[in-house]
Motif scaffolding. Structure first.
Motif: not given
Length: 246
Positions: A19-33
């Motif tokens: 398992y890998k850290p959340p990417t910048a794209e994930i942080l940008e797409k799912y900030p509400h999570i």
């Protein structure tokens, strides 16, 4: 020889934590999570489906488990070093809480570190990824994911779900959180997940799938979430039928 096996057990296989850290794209797409501070509440149809399916599979799997127990006994008679209990558990984490993660033993008892096993530490059983550590029955069990059958009991108890992020050992959960991931804190661990159905591919361990599932968990109705779970189960079943366990 036995001492050498214990040394192998203490070395964590690379495959154990893909398992890998959340990417910048994930942080940008799912900030509400990432703003969520509490475990998400259960959804009615998901919970109902989980309990019904778990009960059915426990009944269906009873004769399979009996046959496996017989196979374990026979192998133990012919190869004494492969003898030992069929079931064990180590401490895992589901929805941020420590639970017993039940499994069928795949490896020879000489590869199990005794003190760690008494504490139910995952590391005591980490030789699972070493091919020569597995019993003959264990090799077959792993290939078709039969070692996961006892986890239907966890689903029936409410510790896990059929679909959700795979529950990790305490060691790996803490590492996952330190990497910045939150999915296994928010949701109950599952037998199958959006990421897990990519097992055996380069996408295994890509956290985007787990965040997409949390996002759908938040957005969908209770029945809509059940439909998504059914799709994940179908995809997971295809992996199992192909003997994708390793």
């Amino acid at each position: 020889m036995k001492g050498m096996n214990l040394v192998k057990t203490e070395q964590e296989p690379l495959e154990a934590f893909p398992y890998k850290p959340p990417t910048a794209e994930i942080l940008e797409k799912y900030p509400h999570i990432f703003k969520l501070k509490e475990t998400l509440p259960p959804r009615f149809f998901k919970v109902l489906f989980d309990k019904v399916v778990a009960l059915i599979f426990l009944i269906i799997s009873a004769p399979i488990l009996l046959l496996l127990k017989l196979a374990f006994l026979i192998e133990g008679w012919f190869i004494p070093q492969n003898a030992g209990p069929m079931f064990f558990y180590y401490n895992g984490v589901s929805a941020g809480k420590i639970i017993p993660k039940y499994k069928i033993r795949l490896i020879k008892t000489e590869y199990i570190e005794p003190e760690g096993a008494r504490r139910h530490d995952w590391i005591a059983y980490s030789a699972e990824w070493t091919p020569d550590s597995r019993t003959y029955v264990g090799q077959f069990v792993k290939k078709f994911y039969l070692d996961e059958l006892p986890q239907f009991w966890s689903v029936l108890k409410g510790d896990m779900s059929i679909v959700g992020p795979r529950p990790l050992s305490v060691l790996h959960y803490e590492r996952d959180r330190a990497q910045g991931n939150v999915t296994r804190f928010l949701l109950r661990g599952g037998l199958l997940g959006l990421g897990h159905i990519n097992k055996g591919t380069s996408e295994m361990g890509n956290p985007v799938y787990e965040y997409e599932y949390v996002d759908q968990y938040l957005k969908r109705s209770s029945f809509g979430l059940l439909r998504l779970d059914l799709w994940v189960i179908w995809k997971g079943a295809l992996v199992i039928v192909k003997g994708g366990g390793h």
